[in-house]
Design a protein around this motif. Structure first.
Motif, short mmCIF file in Angstrom:
data_model
loop_
_atom_site.label_atom_id
_atom_site.label_comp_id
_atom_site.label_asym_id
_atom_site.label_seq_id
_atom_site.Cartn_x
_atom_site.Cartn_y
_atom_site.Cartn_z
N LYS A 165 -8.61 16.72 -1.70
CA LYS A 165 -8.50 15.62 -2.65
C LYS A 165 -7.58 14.58 -2.01
N TYR A 166 -7.74 13.36 -2.41
CA TYR A 166 -7.01 12.24 -1.78
C TYR A 166 -6.10 11.64 -2.83
N GLU A 167 -4.80 11.74 -2.60
CA GLU A 167 -3.86 11.38 -3.68
C GLU A 167 -2.78 10.40 -3.24
N LEU A 168 -2.46 9.49 -4.16
CA LEU A 168 -1.27 8.65 -4.01
C LEU A 168 -0.17 9.33 -4.81
N LEU A 169 1.05 9.31 -4.31
CA LEU A 169 2.12 10.03 -5.00
C LEU A 169 3.26 9.09 -5.41
N VAL A 170 3.78 9.35 -6.61
CA VAL A 170 4.86 8.49 -7.12
C VAL A 170 6.10 8.58 -6.23
N LEU A 171 6.27 9.69 -5.53
CA LEU A 171 7.47 9.79 -4.68
C LEU A 171 7.46 8.73 -3.57
N ASP A 172 6.27 8.26 -3.20
CA ASP A 172 6.21 7.22 -2.17
C ASP A 172 6.62 5.85 -2.72
N VAL A 173 6.57 5.70 -4.04
CA VAL A 173 7.00 4.43 -4.64
C VAL A 173 8.50 4.22 -4.37
N ILE A 174 9.23 5.33 -4.31
CA ILE A 174 10.68 5.25 -4.06
C ILE A 174 10.97 4.53 -2.74
N PRO A 204 0.81 -1.22 0.00
CA PRO A 204 0.00 0.00 0.00
C PRO A 204 0.85 1.27 0.00
N LEU A 205 0.35 2.31 -0.65
CA LEU A 205 1.00 3.62 -0.62
C LEU A 205 0.21 4.50 0.35
N PRO A 206 0.88 5.42 1.03
CA PRO A 206 0.14 6.33 1.91
C PRO A 206 -0.76 7.26 1.09
N VAL A 207 -1.87 7.68 1.69
CA VAL A 207 -2.77 8.62 1.00
C VAL A 207 -2.42 10.04 1.45
N HIS A 208 -2.19 10.92 0.51
CA HIS A 208 -1.92 12.33 0.85
C HIS A 208 -3.21 13.12 0.73
N ILE A 209 -3.50 13.89 1.75
CA ILE A 209 -4.76 14.65 1.76
C ILE A 209 -4.41 16.11 1.47
#
Ligand code: UTP
Length: 409
Positions: free
Chosen positions: A357-366, A328-333
């Motif tokens: 808005k509720y967003e997943l960010l590619v930077l968390d994939v790192i 899972p990736l964290p959700v950014h609010i």
């Protein structure tokens, strides 16, 4: 899902207001609204409670150095050759993230279709394709390119590219896919209605790109080319190098499973995400999470200890992406301006942020990657993002940088 089921579900989630105009809808609209309700992932919205309670754990962050510009220059020929070999064998695919709404630019079409030219037409997509074509020319082969859009800008994006004949790129190597959407809420977590029968949905951030890519059947297509590395990049950096052979060669040579292009911080407080390590794994710390220590500490040479900011240009090994796909990736609010229909059935277009808005960010994939090569680039040659019309990272600053790099516009 029928009406009674939707009513029960929403009552349990505190979202009953979404059926406020149900009786006024046509049969078709009713069905459509019920389908939207059935598709909502409520678990995403539950993250808001965590945010309100401030449950962020203390993070164990340490600095990460980089392969520096002088080190890269010393080995440029070697890296480039390695990278070009990989590109010629179709081992590198490019992923253009173009699903954002570009609200800061204040342009309601896809950002890539924005004309940045003064004396002639020059579109953002055109700049990116021109940059990629330089590599195609060098390698003598095309680089498979996937373009991620949202539901909202898919038609406009595709039509634009077709109309402009893909700016000279071979359409056979271009694949579109659509990212997922997430509901937008007010500050209390109540989902907005965009219209009487339409829930306010927005693209769910750029972090879910791989899942959407796989769901669109593109994993097989790219594996079919022989792709082993995915170069993921943003739509708005008009100077960036895509499938840059030297970057690809250095990444392969490093033996690491990912790589990120970085620039040295221009000044301590600069608003860039910093590539660091966290609990021994690579991790990006966003500018608003930076402590004073991270902003001002120096190393033994007097250089900033936390020095390297990411520019949203990453290489990921395809095998590693498959391995972490279920993680899972964290959700950014994120606070945003969200148009909605109010209790009097009036459409409101807010001028100030009115919800999340509720967003997943590619930077968390790192952070899910085992390791990451931090690869320094010359900022003035590779980083000209267009976030807004004026000010920092704007059309103005990008034009100035294009001029300095000999690009006519
Ligand atoms: P930004 O963070 O600049 O977001 O996106 P944005 O939505 O484009 O712009 P603002 O914040 O509303 O002004 C960085 C990159 O990620 C892509 C964007 O298209 C851009 O290339 N992105 C962003 C997506 O592909 N999907 C998203 O849901 C969000």
């Amino acid at each position: 899902m029928n009406y009674d089921e939707a009513k029960d579900l929403l009552a349990g989630k505190g979202q009953s207001h979404l059926l406020r105009y149900y009786d006024e809808l046509s049969e078709e609209e009713k069905e459509c609204l019920l389908a939207q309700i059935a598709g909502i992932d409520f678990s995403t919205l539950e993250k808001l409670d965590g945010k309100k309670e401030g449950t962020d754990a203390v993070r164990n962050i340490e600095p990460l150095g980089a392969l520096t510009i002088p080190e890269i220059e010393k080995n440029r020929d070697y890296y480039e050759k390695k990278g070009l070999d990989a590109i010629r064998q179709y081992k590198v695919g490019a992923i253009l993230l173009a699903g954002g709404q570009g609200t800061r630019l204040g342009y309601d079409k896809p950002k890539g279709t924005f004309n940045i030219g003064e004396t002639k037409e020059l579109y953002i997509f055109e700049c990116l394709i021109n940059n990629l074509l330089e590599v195609v020319k060098k390698a003598g082969t095309y680089v498979p390119l996937a373009i991620m859009t949202s539901d909202i800008n898919y038609e406009d994006t595709k039509e634009f590219m077709v109309m402009h004949d893909y700016f000279g790129y071979d359409a056979e190597y271009v694949h579109f896919f659509i990212q997922d959407m997430a509901p937008a809420t007010d500050f209390n977590g109540k989902i907005y209605l965009a219209d009487k029968g339409k829930i306010a949905m927005s693209p769910n951030g750029n972090g879910g790109w791989f899942t959407s890519f796989v769901n669109a059947g593109l994993l097989e297509v790219f594996a079919g080319y022989g792709v082993e590395w995915m170069n993921v990049f943003a739509v708005d950096n008009v100077l960036q190098k895509i499938a840059d052979p030297c970057f690809v060669g250095a990444a392969i040579d490093s033996g690491k499973v990912s790589a990120a292009k970085v620039v040295s911080k221009a000044f301590p407080e600069e608003k860039v995400g910093l590539l660091c390590t966290e609990d021994g794994r690579p991790s990006i710390v966003e500018y608003y999470e930076m402590t004073d220590e991270m902003m001002y500490s120096k190393d033994e040479n007097g250089m900033p200890l936390y020095n390297y900011g990411v520019i949203l240009n990453y290489l990921f090994s395809l095998d590693e992406l498959k391995r972490i796909m279920e993680d899972p990736l964290p959700v950014h609010i994120v606070e945003k301006k969200i148009p909605y229909i109010d209790d009097n059935a009036q459409t409101v277009k807010p001028t100030e942020p009115n919800g999340y808005k509720y967003e997943l960010l590619v930077l968390d994939v790192i952070h899910l990657m085992r390791d990451c090569l931090s690869y320094e680039v010359v900022r003035d040659k590779e980083f000209a993002p267009i976030k807004s019309l004026t000010g920092v990272d704007s059309l103005e600053t990008a034009r100035e940088l294009l001029k300095r790099n000999g690009v006519e516009y």
